[in-house]
Design an enzyme around this catalytic site. Sequence first.
Site, PDB file in Angstrom:
ATOM      1  N   LEU A   1       0.834  -1.195   0.000  1.00  0.00           N
ATOM      2  CA  LEU A   1       0.000   0.000   0.000  1.00  0.00           C
ATOM      3  C   LEU A   1       0.873   1.252   0.000  1.00  0.00           C
ATOM      4  CD1 LEU A   1      -2.816   1.150   0.013  1.00  0.00           C
ATOM      5  CD2 LEU A   1      -2.848   0.950   2.494  1.00  0.00           C
TER       6      LEU A   1
ATOM      7  N   VAL B   1       2.050   1.893  -3.554  1.00  0.00           N
ATOM      8  CA  VAL B   1       0.953   2.458  -4.339  1.00  0.00           C
ATOM      9  C   VAL B   1       0.770   3.932  -3.973  1.00  0.00           C
ATOM     10  CG1 VAL B   1      -1.543   2.360  -4.773  1.00  0.00           C
ATOM     11  CG2 VAL B   1      -0.199   0.242  -4.664  1.00  0.00           C
ATOM     12  N   HIS B   2       0.850   4.235  -2.690  1.00  0.00           N
ATOM     13  CA  HIS B   2       0.736   5.614  -2.209  1.00  0.00           C
ATOM     14  C   HIS B   2       1.854   6.479  -2.799  1.00  0.00           C
ATOM     15  CE1 HIS B   2      -0.305   8.838   0.533  1.00  0.00           C
ATOM     16  NE2 HIS B   2       0.912   8.832   1.052  1.00  0.00           N
ATOM     17  N   ALA B   3       3.063   5.945  -2.864  1.00  0.00           N
ATOM     18  CA  ALA B   3       4.202   6.673  -3.432  1.00  0.00           C
ATOM     19  C   ALA B   3       3.967   6.962  -4.913  1.00  0.00           C
ATOM     20  CB  ALA B   3       5.483   5.876  -3.232  1.00  0.00           C
TER      21      ALA B   3
ATOM     22  N   HIS C   1       1.529   9.782  -5.202  1.00  0.00           N
ATOM     23  CA  HIS C   1       2.191  11.059  -4.925  1.00  0.00           C
ATOM     24  C   HIS C   1       2.983  11.538  -6.133  1.00  0.00           C
ATOM     25  CE1 HIS C   1       1.813  12.748  -0.898  1.00  0.00           C
ATOM     26  NE2 HIS C   1       1.575  11.520  -0.475  1.00  0.00           N
TER      27      HIS C   1
END
Length: 115
Positions: free
Chosen positions: A85, A88-90, A93
């Site tokens: 996760l 995916v968040h990176a 961003h």
Amino acid sequence: MFDLEEIVESDTTADELEEVVMGLIINSGSARSQAYAALKKAKQGDFVAAQELMSQSKLALNEAHRVQTQLIEGDQGQGKMKVSLVLVHAQDHLMTSMLARELIAELIELHEKMQ
């Protein structure tokens, strides 16, 4: 510091990969913040400062993109890398920072033309 060249070939720990991913997030966030600061300067009519901030934004974004490229190359489209996760968040961003920077560059140009 973690060696990006060996990210897939070695037994990468989750902590090491998280360190790389956090660097991606930090550089992406820095690029976006600097771009918005540049837009603020442009609104004030300080286009020299705006361009300097956009240059700094580009450097941070280039570093984030370099890390992303190495992660992709290391995976070779074979699913070698565990997708988390945080990864995916990176990615989120990075992509939103790239888009924001492109749009902000256009807005700065419009502000400059209106002056």
